[in-house]
Design a protein around this motif. Structure first.
Motif, PDB file in Angstrom:
ATOM      1  N   LEU A 111      33.095  54.532  41.985  1.00 24.73           N
ATOM      2  CA  LEU A 111      32.636  53.356  41.241  1.00 24.73           C
ATOM      3  C   LEU A 111      32.112  52.278  42.182  1.00 24.73           C
ATOM      4  O   LEU A 111      31.099  51.632  41.901  1.00 24.73           O
ATOM      5  N   GLY A 112      32.803  52.060  43.293  1.00 22.98           N
ATOM      6  CA  GLY A 112      32.336  51.051  44.235  1.00 22.98           C
ATOM      7  C   GLY A 112      30.950  51.367  44.765  1.00 22.98           C
ATOM      8  O   GLY A 112      30.096  50.482  44.886  1.00 22.98           O
ATOM      9  N   HIS A 113      30.706  52.635  45.045  1.00 19.99           N
ATOM     10  CA  HIS A 113      29.384  53.041  45.535  1.00 19.99           C
ATOM     11  C   HIS A 113      28.329  52.845  44.449  1.00 19.99           C
ATOM     12  O   HIS A 113      27.196  52.429  44.742  1.00 19.99           O
ATOM     13  N   ALA A 114      28.682  53.135  43.192  1.00 21.98           N
ATOM     14  CA  ALA A 114      27.725  52.945  42.092  1.00 21.98           C
ATOM     15  C   ALA A 114      27.315  51.479  41.979  1.00 21.98           C
ATOM     16  O   ALA A 114      26.125  51.171  41.808  1.00 21.98           O
ATOM     17  N   VAL A 115      28.267  50.574  42.071  1.00 22.21           N
ATOM     18  CA  VAL A 115      27.947  49.142  42.013  1.00 22.21           C
ATOM     19  C   VAL A 115      27.094  48.748  43.212  1.00 22.21           C
ATOM     20  O   VAL A 115      26.117  47.995  43.075  1.00 22.21           O
ATOM     21  N   TRP A 116      27.411  49.264  44.385  1.00 24.22           N
ATOM     22  CA  TRP A 116      26.624  48.961  45.585  1.00 24.22           C
ATOM     23  C   TRP A 116      25.184  49.419  45.436  1.00 24.22           C
ATOM     24  O   TRP A 116      24.255  48.756  45.936  1.00 24.22           O
ATOM     25  N   CYS A 117      24.948  50.505  44.725  1.00 22.28           N
ATOM     26  CA  CYS A 117      23.582  51.004  44.510  1.00 22.28           C
ATOM     27  C   CYS A 117      22.716  49.997  43.759  1.00 22.28           C
ATOM     28  O   CYS A 117      21.485  50.055  43.840  1.00 22.28           O
ATOM     29  N   ALA A 118      23.328  49.077  43.034  1.00 27.16           N
ATOM     30  CA  ALA A 118      22.583  48.073  42.262  1.00 27.16           C
ATOM     31  C   ALA A 118      22.376  46.772  43.028  1.00 27.16           C
ATOM     32  O   ALA A 118      21.920  45.777  42.456  1.00 27.16           O
ATOM     33  N   VAL A 215      31.211  40.705  46.989  1.00 23.27           N
ATOM     34  CA  VAL A 215      31.837  42.034  46.923  1.00 23.27           C
ATOM     35  C   VAL A 215      30.873  43.129  47.385  1.00 23.27           C
ATOM     36  O   VAL A 215      31.304  44.170  47.897  1.00 23.27           O
ATOM     37  N   ILE A 216      29.573  42.889  47.254  1.00 15.61           N
ATOM     38  CA  ILE A 216      28.591  43.892  47.658  1.00 15.61           C
ATOM     39  C   ILE A 216      28.661  44.133  49.171  1.00 15.61           C
ATOM     40  O   ILE A 216      28.602  45.275  49.637  1.00 15.61           O
ATOM     41  N   GLY A 217      28.795  43.067  49.955  1.00 11.39           N
ATOM     42  CA  GLY A 217      28.921  43.221  51.389  1.00 11.39           C
ATOM     43  C   GLY A 217      30.166  43.996  51.779  1.00 11.39           C
ATOM     44  O   GLY A 217      30.150  44.783  52.735  1.00 11.39           O
ATOM     45  N   LEU A 218      31.240  43.811  51.038  1.00  7.37           N
ATOM     46  CA  LEU A 218      32.472  44.548  51.306  1.00  7.37           C
ATOM     47  C   LEU A 218      32.319  46.019  50.953  1.00  7.37           C
ATOM     48  O   LEU A 218      32.883  46.890  51.622  1.00  7.37           O
ATOM     49  N   LEU A 219      31.555  46.306  49.902  1.00 11.53           N
ATOM     50  CA  LEU A 219      31.321  47.699  49.522  1.00 11.53           C
ATOM     51  C   LEU A 219      30.444  48.416  50.543  1.00 11.53           C
ATOM     52  O   LEU A 219      30.551  49.630  50.717  1.00 11.53           O
ATOM     53  N   ALA A 220      29.577  47.662  51.210  1.00 13.01           N
ATOM     54  CA  ALA A 220      28.650  48.277  52.164  1.00 13.01           C
ATOM     55  C   ALA A 220      29.389  48.950  53.316  1.00 13.01           C
ATOM     56  O   ALA A 220      28.933  49.977  53.834  1.00 13.01           O
ATOM     57  N   ASP A 221      30.539  48.396  53.724  1.00 14.51           N
ATOM     58  CA  ASP A 221      31.282  48.993  54.831  1.00 14.51           C
ATOM     59  C   ASP A 221      32.614  49.570  54.373  1.00 14.51           C
ATOM     60  O   ASP A 221      33.538  49.743  55.163  1.00 14.51           O
ATOM     61  N   ALA A 222      32.702  49.875  53.064  1.00 14.22           N
ATOM     62  CA  ALA A 222      33.962  50.352  52.499  1.00 14.22           C
ATOM     63  C   ALA A 222      34.288  51.757  52.996  1.00 14.22           C
ATOM     64  O   ALA A 222      33.402  52.592  53.171  1.00 14.22           O
ATOM     65  N   GLN A 223      35.583  51.986  53.192  1.00 15.47           N
ATOM     66  CA  GLN A 223      36.080  53.309  53.511  1.00 15.47           C
ATOM     67  C   GLN A 223      36.526  54.005  52.226  1.00 15.47           C
ATOM     68  O   GLN A 223      36.797  53.363  51.214  1.00 15.47           O
ATOM     69  N   GLY A 228      39.430  59.935  47.509  1.00 17.10           N
ATOM     70  CA  GLY A 228      38.353  60.183  48.455  1.00 17.10           C
ATOM     71  C   GLY A 228      37.059  59.488  48.091  1.00 17.10           C
ATOM     72  O   GLY A 228      36.001  59.812  48.640  1.00 17.10           O
ATOM     73  N   GLU A 229      37.117  58.493  47.177  1.00 18.63           N
ATOM     74  CA  GLU A 229      35.923  57.791  46.718  1.00 18.63           C
ATOM     75  C   GLU A 229      35.937  56.336  47.194  1.00 18.63           C
ATOM     76  O   GLU A 229      36.985  55.808  47.595  1.00 18.63           O
ATOM     77  N   ILE A 230      34.770  55.697  47.162  1.00 18.74           N
ATOM     78  CA  ILE A 230      34.669  54.272  47.476  1.00 18.74           C
ATOM     79  C   ILE A 230      35.085  53.497  46.231  1.00 18.74           C
ATOM     80  O   ILE A 230      34.376  53.506  45.215  1.00 18.74           O
ATOM     81  N   GLN A 231      36.241  52.873  46.291  1.00 23.73           N
ATOM     82  CA  GLN A 231      36.846  52.244  45.125  1.00 23.73           C
ATOM     83  C   GLN A 231      36.429  50.775  45.017  1.00 23.73           C
ATOM     84  O   GLN A 231      36.554  50.010  45.980  1.00 23.73           O
ATOM     85  N   LEU A 232      35.952  50.389  43.853  1.00 26.16           N
ATOM     86  CA  LEU A 232      35.637  48.985  43.600  1.00 26.16           C
ATOM     87  C   LEU A 232      36.892  48.130  43.728  1.00 26.16           C
ATOM     88  O   LEU A 232      36.839  47.006  44.234  1.00 26.16           O
ATOM     89  N   THR A 233      38.026  48.661  43.289  1.00 28.24           N
ATOM     90  CA  THR A 233      39.282  47.907  43.359  1.00 28.24           C
ATOM     91  C   THR A 233      39.604  47.497  44.787  1.00 28.24           C
ATOM     92  O   THR A 233      40.059  46.370  45.030  1.00 28.24           O
ATOM     93  N   ASP A 234      39.373  48.382  45.741  1.00 26.53           N
ATOM     94  CA  ASP A 234      39.684  48.066  47.136  1.00 26.53           C
ATOM     95  C   ASP A 234      38.835  46.897  47.638  1.00 26.53           C
ATOM     96  O   ASP A 234      39.331  46.009  48.350  1.00 26.53           O
ATOM     97  N   ALA A 235      37.559  46.888  47.288  1.00 24.69           N
ATOM     98  CA  ALA A 235      36.682  45.788  47.715  1.00 24.69           C
ATOM     99  C   ALA A 235      37.077  44.488  47.026  1.00 24.69           C
ATOM    100  O   ALA A 235      37.099  43.420  47.655  1.00 24.69           O
TER     101      ALA A 235
END
Length: 290
Positions: A111-118, A215-223, A228-235
């Motif tokens: 989900l975090g990666h999907a939001v980052w795509c926008a 939050v977008i900047g945090l998703l850009a370097d998210a682990q 095993g996914e980039i979680q929006l919650t973590d950002a």
């Protein structure tokens, strides 16, 4: 304060839990009574005053954009046959040119990666995220409209939550709560899918967010996080303490339409609320409860 003008709809998933129905039809286009699931979320966003709808899609998902476009052949056929009610239904959700923007999520990285795509559409202003799988039903006070009103007072970041049974907390992002004022709860931490018995509360995020653009900047370097996914919650959790962060308890009825039983329940509940078909459905249910 800047209004929430943009809403992101992460809708690139394969819908494998609904196979074989989703082999050729996107999960978001499965109907709840007579409208596709995605339309309920879009209507909710429009009711909140959102101007731009960003669909984060994947290959084979064009039907979702087509649904909000003019179907010329269908329109002309209905008009020629004098089917005015059906014509109105087919034309009801045709949106203004440019209202929907579509971006691709080429890989299912979370989900975090999907939001980052926008990110290029979101720009540098607050934005909403709506997960159409979560049908939040409150026609008198739609969930996102209630959130936009609260955000105008509180600023910062805001998520929609509900109390879930303790045995279900491992399925959700869970809030570690601070002070509470009515339906508003201060968020002190967020835990994505905590292990059973370790959740800090029963307040679960239910698929509606208003977030600051940082939050977008945090998703850009998210682990990679849970699953095993980039979680929006973590950002989002990394914004806590740096920006205001609150949760608003939803006051309507929530249906988890990413689950077969939840989808069927939503169909029954919304059918019962319809004056045209509700009595027939109610009679059928009563006859089988004897």
């Amino acid at each position: 304060m800047t209004s929430v003008r943009t809403a992101v709809f992460p809708i690139a998933g394969k819908g494998t839990r609904f196979l074989p129905a989703t082999k050729a039809v996107p999960k978001e286009m499965l109907p709840v009574v007579d409208k596709p699931l995605l339309q309920y979320a879009v209507e909710e966003a429009l009711a909140a005053g959102v101007e731009r709808l960003v669909f984060v899609t994947a290959q084979g998902k064009g039907a979702m954009e087509d649904h909000f476009d003019i179907a010329y052949e269908l329109v002309e056929t209905l008009r020629a046959k004098g089917k005015t009610a059906e014509l109105a239904a087919a034309s009801d959700m045709v949106l203004d040119p440019g209202r929907i923007l579509s971006v691709r999520q080429p890989q299912a990285l979370g989900l975090g990666h999907a939001v980052w795509c926008a990110r290029h559409v979101i720009g540098n202003e607050p934005f909403a995220v709506l997960l159409p799988d979560e049908l939040l039903w409150n026609p008198a006070n739609p969930a996102l409209a209630e959130m936009v009103d609260a955000h105008a007072r509180l600023g910062g970041n805001l998520i929609s939550v509900l109390e879930v049974p303790a045995e279900h907390t491992h399925r959700y992002g869970i809030v570690s709560p601070g002070t509470t004022d009515g339906l508003i709860t201060e968020v002190r931490a967020l835990v994505e899918k905590p292990a059973q018995g370790t959740a800090p509360s029963r307040l679960a995020a239910i698929g509606r967010y208003i977030l600051q653009p940082e939050v977008i900047g945090l998703l850009a370097d998210a682990q990679s996080g849970a699953g095993g996914e980039i979680q929006l919650t973590d950002a989002m959790a990394r914004l806590i303490g740096k920006q205001p962060f609150h949760a608003l308890t939803f006051t309507g009825e929530r249906f988890d339409c990413g689950d077969k039983a939840g989808h069927i329940t939503a169909n029954i509940a919304l059918a019962l609320a319809r004056p045209d078909i509700g009595p027939v459905v109610a009679d059928w249910l009563r006859a089988r409860s004897l």
